[in-house]
Design an enzyme around this catalytic site. Structure first.
Site, PDB file in Angstrom:
ATOM      1  N   GLY A  68     -27.497 -18.229 -25.424  1.00  0.00           N
ATOM      2  CA  GLY A  68     -28.702 -18.781 -24.596  1.00  0.00           C
ATOM      3  C   GLY A  68     -28.505 -20.159 -24.589  1.00  0.00           C
ATOM      4  N   HIS A  69     -27.017 -20.697 -25.011  1.00  0.00           N
ATOM      5  CA  HIS A  69     -27.118 -22.229 -25.139  1.00  0.00           C
ATOM      6  C   HIS A  69     -25.553 -22.516 -24.565  1.00  0.00           C
ATOM      7  CE1 HIS A  69     -27.223 -26.351 -26.479  1.00  0.00           C
ATOM      8  NE2 HIS A  69     -28.629 -26.248 -26.206  1.00  0.00           N
ATOM      9  N   TYR A  70     -25.074 -22.364 -23.644  1.00  0.00           N
ATOM     10  CA  TYR A  70     -25.782 -22.027 -22.302  1.00  0.00           C
ATOM     11  C   TYR A  70     -24.905 -21.058 -21.764  1.00  0.00           C
ATOM     12  CZ  TYR A  70     -28.054 -26.430 -22.472  1.00  0.00           C
ATOM     13  OH  TYR A  70     -28.455 -27.522 -23.101  1.00  0.00           O
ATOM     14  N   ILE A 107     -21.981 -24.141 -25.599  1.00  0.00           N
ATOM     15  CA  ILE A 107     -21.757 -25.293 -26.659  1.00  0.00           C
ATOM     16  C   ILE A 107     -22.739 -25.326 -27.967  1.00  0.00           C
ATOM     17  CG2 ILE A 107     -20.860 -26.838 -24.711  1.00  0.00           C
ATOM     18  CD1 ILE A 107     -23.740 -28.307 -24.625  1.00  0.00           C
TER      19      ILE A 107
END
Length: 95
Positions: free
Chosen positions: A15-17, A22
Site C-alpha cells: 500500500g505504500h506505494y 518505499i
C-alpha cells in the site's frame, strides 16, 4: 549501531506505494527506536528525511546519546549504501 535489511515481502509495500514501493518514514523511525534498548522515546524533536528507502535496502542506524538532567538526548542517523536517508533528534527516558 544497528543494521537491518528491509524485507521486500513486508506487507507495508503493498500500500505504500503500489508500483513504487518505499518504506514509510514511521517505519524508518521504528528501526531507530529498536536500536535504543532500555530507552523509551518521550519526544521527537526533529525528523529529516533525505531519500527514500526501497525494499531490499540495508539500513544502518547509528545513535549518539547525551545525558541531560531528567532525560537523554539522542541524535540518530540512518543510512543505506546509497547514503544518508534520515536524521532524527529524540528525547528518551529509561524504560
Amino acid at each position: 549501531m544497528r543494521t537491518v535489511r528491509v524485507d521486500p515481502a513486508d506487507p507495508v509495500f503493498a500500500g505504500h506505494y503500489p508500483g513504487f514501493p518505499i518504506l514509510p518514514g514511521l517505519f524508518v523511525l521504528d528501526h531507530v527506536r529498536a536500536a535504543l534498548p532500555g530507552h523509551r522515546v518521550i519526544a521527537l524533536d526533529r525528523a529529516k528525511f533525505l531519500r527514500p528507502v526501497f525494499p531490499g535496502d540495508t539500513l544502518t542506524v547509528s545513535t549518539e546519546l547525551t545525558a541531560e538532567e531528567d532525560h537523554v538526548r539522542c541524535a540518530a542517523k540512518v543510512s543505506t549504501g546509497a547514503g544518508a536517508v534520515a536524521e532524527f533528534k529524540l528525547r528518551l527516558v529509561a524504560s
